[in-house]
Design a protein around this motif. Structure first.
Motif, PDB file in Angstrom:
ATOM      1  N   PRO A 144     -12.713  -0.119  -0.824  1.00  0.00           N
ATOM      2  CA  PRO A 144     -12.325  -1.523  -0.623  1.00  0.00           C
ATOM      3  C   PRO A 144     -13.285  -2.283   0.280  1.00  0.00           C
ATOM      4  O   PRO A 144     -13.528  -3.479   0.070  1.00  0.00           O
ATOM      5  CB  PRO A 144     -10.931  -1.411   0.008  1.00  0.00           C
ATOM      6  CG  PRO A 144     -10.397  -0.101  -0.484  1.00  0.00           C
ATOM      7  CD  PRO A 144     -11.596   0.805  -0.539  1.00  0.00           C
ATOM      8  N   ALA A 145     -13.855  -1.613   1.274  1.00  0.00           N
ATOM      9  CA  ALA A 145     -14.788  -2.282   2.181  1.00  0.00           C
ATOM     10  C   ALA A 145     -16.032  -2.764   1.428  1.00  0.00           C
ATOM     11  O   ALA A 145     -16.573  -3.842   1.717  1.00  0.00           O
ATOM     12  CB  ALA A 145     -15.188  -1.344   3.313  1.00  0.00           C
ATOM     13  N   VAL A 146     -16.490  -1.966   0.466  1.00  0.00           N
ATOM     14  CA  VAL A 146     -17.645  -2.362  -0.352  1.00  0.00           C
ATOM     15  C   VAL A 146     -17.289  -3.579  -1.196  1.00  0.00           C
ATOM     16  O   VAL A 146     -18.086  -4.525  -1.330  1.00  0.00           O
ATOM     17  CB  VAL A 146     -18.100  -1.192  -1.253  1.00  0.00           C
ATOM     18  CG1 VAL A 146     -19.145  -1.656  -2.264  1.00  0.00           C
ATOM     19  CG2 VAL A 146     -18.658  -0.058  -0.408  1.00  0.00           C
ATOM     20  N   LEU A 147     -16.086  -3.597  -1.746  1.00  0.00           N
ATOM     21  CA  LEU A 147     -15.661  -4.721  -2.569  1.00  0.00           C
ATOM     22  C   LEU A 147     -15.513  -5.988  -1.741  1.00  0.00           C
ATOM     23  O   LEU A 147     -15.856  -7.087  -2.200  1.00  0.00           O
ATOM     24  CB  LEU A 147     -14.342  -4.385  -3.272  1.00  0.00           C
ATOM     25  CG  LEU A 147     -14.397  -3.219  -4.264  1.00  0.00           C
ATOM     26  CD1 LEU A 147     -13.021  -2.992  -4.885  1.00  0.00           C
ATOM     27  CD2 LEU A 147     -15.430  -3.474  -5.357  1.00  0.00           C
ATOM     28  N   VAL A 148     -15.022  -5.856  -0.530  1.00  0.00           N
ATOM     29  CA  VAL A 148     -14.883  -7.017   0.355  1.00  0.00           C
ATOM     30  C   VAL A 148     -16.262  -7.595   0.687  1.00  0.00           C
ATOM     31  O   VAL A 148     -16.458  -8.813   0.677  1.00  0.00           O
ATOM     32  CB  VAL A 148     -14.121  -6.632   1.643  1.00  0.00           C
ATOM     33  CG1 VAL A 148     -14.219  -7.750   2.680  1.00  0.00           C
ATOM     34  CG2 VAL A 148     -12.658  -6.340   1.332  1.00  0.00           C
ATOM     35  N   ASP A 157     -13.792 -15.699  -0.399  1.00  0.00           N
ATOM     36  CA  ASP A 157     -13.138 -15.530   0.897  1.00  0.00           C
ATOM     37  C   ASP A 157     -12.868 -14.043   1.090  1.00  0.00           C
ATOM     38  O   ASP A 157     -11.896 -13.503   0.558  1.00  0.00           O
ATOM     39  CB  ASP A 157     -11.832 -16.335   0.926  1.00  0.00           C
ATOM     40  CG  ASP A 157     -11.132 -16.287   2.278  1.00  0.00           C
ATOM     41  OD1 ASP A 157     -11.374 -15.341   3.051  1.00  0.00           O
ATOM     42  OD2 ASP A 157     -10.323 -17.191   2.548  1.00  0.00           O
ATOM     43  N   SER A 158     -13.708 -13.384   1.848  1.00  0.00           N
ATOM     44  CA  SER A 158     -13.620 -11.925   1.977  1.00  0.00           C
ATOM     45  C   SER A 158     -12.350 -11.478   2.682  1.00  0.00           C
ATOM     46  O   SER A 158     -11.795 -10.426   2.349  1.00  0.00           O
ATOM     47  CB  SER A 158     -14.846 -11.380   2.717  1.00  0.00           C
ATOM     48  OG  SER A 158     -14.956 -11.954   3.998  1.00  0.00           O
ATOM     49  N   ARG A 163      -7.072  -8.707   1.971  1.00  0.00           N
ATOM     50  CA  ARG A 163      -5.596  -8.678   1.982  1.00  0.00           C
ATOM     51  C   ARG A 163      -5.049  -8.418   0.582  1.00  0.00           C
ATOM     52  O   ARG A 163      -4.095  -7.646   0.402  1.00  0.00           O
ATOM     53  CB  ARG A 163      -5.054  -9.992   2.536  1.00  0.00           C
ATOM     54  CG  ARG A 163      -5.310 -10.184   4.025  1.00  0.00           C
ATOM     55  CD  ARG A 163      -4.494 -11.330   4.599  1.00  0.00           C
ATOM     56  NE  ARG A 163      -4.884 -12.612   4.055  1.00  0.00           N
ATOM     57  CZ  ARG A 163      -5.834 -13.388   4.568  1.00  0.00           C
ATOM     58  NH1 ARG A 163      -6.528 -12.979   5.631  1.00  0.00           N
ATOM     59  NH2 ARG A 163      -6.124 -14.561   4.030  1.00  0.00           N
ATOM     60  N   LEU A 164      -5.654  -9.053  -0.417  1.00  0.00           N
ATOM     61  CA  LEU A 164      -5.178  -8.883  -1.791  1.00  0.00           C
ATOM     62  C   LEU A 164      -5.402  -7.465  -2.297  1.00  0.00           C
ATOM     63  O   LEU A 164      -4.555  -6.902  -3.003  1.00  0.00           O
ATOM     64  CB  LEU A 164      -5.870  -9.884  -2.716  1.00  0.00           C
ATOM     65  CG  LEU A 164      -5.452 -11.346  -2.574  1.00  0.00           C
ATOM     66  CD1 LEU A 164      -6.358 -12.233  -3.425  1.00  0.00           C
ATOM     67  CD2 LEU A 164      -3.988 -11.533  -2.972  1.00  0.00           C
ATOM     68  N   THR A 167      -2.768  -4.931  -1.780  1.00  0.00           N
ATOM     69  CA  THR A 167      -1.521  -5.111  -2.515  1.00  0.00           C
ATOM     70  C   THR A 167      -1.738  -4.763  -3.986  1.00  0.00           C
ATOM     71  O   THR A 167      -2.826  -4.341  -4.386  1.00  0.00           O
ATOM     72  CB  THR A 167      -1.040  -6.570  -2.419  1.00  0.00           C
ATOM     73  OG1 THR A 167      -1.900  -7.411  -3.224  1.00  0.00           O
ATOM     74  CG2 THR A 167      -1.079  -7.058  -0.960  1.00  0.00           C
ATOM     75  N   ASP A 168      -0.706  -4.966  -4.786  1.00  0.00           N
ATOM     76  CA  ASP A 168      -0.818  -4.761  -6.239  1.00  0.00           C
ATOM     77  C   ASP A 168      -1.063  -6.077  -6.972  1.00  0.00           C
ATOM     78  O   ASP A 168      -0.825  -6.171  -8.187  1.00  0.00           O
ATOM     79  CB  ASP A 168       0.463  -4.108  -6.777  1.00  0.00           C
ATOM     80  CG  ASP A 168       0.578  -2.647  -6.373  1.00  0.00           C
ATOM     81  OD1 ASP A 168      -0.465  -2.045  -6.055  1.00  0.00           O
ATOM     82  OD2 ASP A 168       1.712  -2.120  -6.356  1.00  0.00           O
ATOM     83  N   ALA A 169      -1.556  -7.072  -6.271  1.00  0.00           N
ATOM     84  CA  ALA A 169      -1.780  -8.382  -6.884  1.00  0.00           C
ATOM     85  C   ALA A 169      -2.660  -8.278  -8.118  1.00  0.00           C
ATOM     86  O   ALA A 169      -3.759  -7.717  -8.063  1.00  0.00           O
ATOM     87  CB  ALA A 169      -2.416  -9.330  -5.861  1.00  0.00           C
ATOM     88  N   ASP A 170      -2.154  -8.805  -9.230  1.00  0.00           N
ATOM     89  CA  ASP A 170      -2.884  -8.856 -10.504  1.00  0.00           C
ATOM     90  C   ASP A 170      -3.248  -7.480 -11.066  1.00  0.00           C
ATOM     91  O   ASP A 170      -4.066  -7.390 -11.985  1.00  0.00           O
ATOM     92  CB  ASP A 170      -4.148  -9.704 -10.378  1.00  0.00           C
ATOM     93  CG  ASP A 170      -3.838 -11.187 -10.296  1.00  0.00           C
ATOM     94  OD1 ASP A 170      -2.867 -11.621 -10.941  1.00  0.00           O
ATOM     95  OD2 ASP A 170      -4.554 -11.912  -9.586  1.00  0.00           O
TER      96      ASP A 170
END
Length: 229
Positions: A144-148, A157-158, A163-164, A167-170
């Motif tokens: 996730p850090a790489v994706l951010v 908006d990193s 935050r997203l 979660t299971d957003a989308d």
């Protein structure tokens, strides 16, 4: 070549079904860019759609050597297979650095991120960054850090992305898109779907893509028909 009068038509819609761990998809992106550069009289709208080459990979990814052993029988066989990819990459100025990759990622979260980038009109920049991170820098796209960081590099908006991702957003929507691609017959990527009607499969040469796009534009402008066979 006679220019098309496309001033009165909407942009040609191109869905690119792709996976960011697919080297041919990176090559396909370059070839699509070349095709579009040659079509200065045609306006297009490109949307990147999700596909997973290996949805069985754990969310944290898998050790690259273990993955290559399981998939190809070992790194030596993988090197033979990737030799053709490297050669094609050189033609498109992509310096593939497969030796830097330490983990084969589950790309579902990367596809969620690409989906969000589409809302902000930054899909192309993000997809380009993800391809470069994985294939040239050897980054772990399951992290996730790489994706951010990739999100920030693409102008997103990193902090919101971080935050997203937690979660299971989308998640369900992204998985549904992958299922849809399979349902309409996409069996390999990249796959370029023009105007939701015509598909060009594989990392085809730029002139092939340009010809297909031009034919669809001509049909949309009412000056020609696109062969279906």
């Amino acid at each position: 070549m006679t220019k098309l009068d496309t001033s009165a038509i909407e942009p040609i819609h191109i869905d690119v079904v792709s996976d960011v761990m697919c080297p041919w998809c990176f090559i396909g992106k370059r070839r699509l860019e070349k095709a579009l550069e040659s079509l200065d009289d045609v306006t297009v709208r490109v949307v990147w759609r999700p596909y997973q080459l290996d949805p069985t990979l754990p969310s944290e990814g898998k050790d690259r050597q273990q993955y290559l052993t399981e998939k190809f029988g070992g790194p030596e066989r993988a090197d033979e297979i990737y030799a053709r990819v490297r050669a094609a990459g050189e033609e498109e100025d992509i310096p593939f650095a497969f030796e830097k990759i330490t983990r084969s990622p589950n790309t579902l979260n990367a596809h969620r991120l690409i989906r969000w980038a589409g809302i902000e009109g930054k899909q192309d920049a993000l997809v380009e960054r993800l391809f470069n991170l994985y294939f040239i820098e050897g980054a772990n796209l399951a992290d996730p850090a790489v994706l951010v960081t990739a999100a920030a590099d693409a102008g997103l908006d990193s902090s919101m992305v971080g935050r997203l991702l937690a979660t299971d957003a989308d998640l369900a929507e992204t998985e549904a898109e992958i299922v849809h691609a399979q349902a309409i017959g996409v069996q390999g990527v990249p796959c370029f779907i023009l105007e939701n009607k015509y598909a060009v499969s594989g990392a085809q040469p730029a002139d092939v893509l340009a010809s297909a796009i031009r034919q669809v534009a001509a049909e949309k402008a009412g000056t020609a028909t696109v062969p279906t066979g």
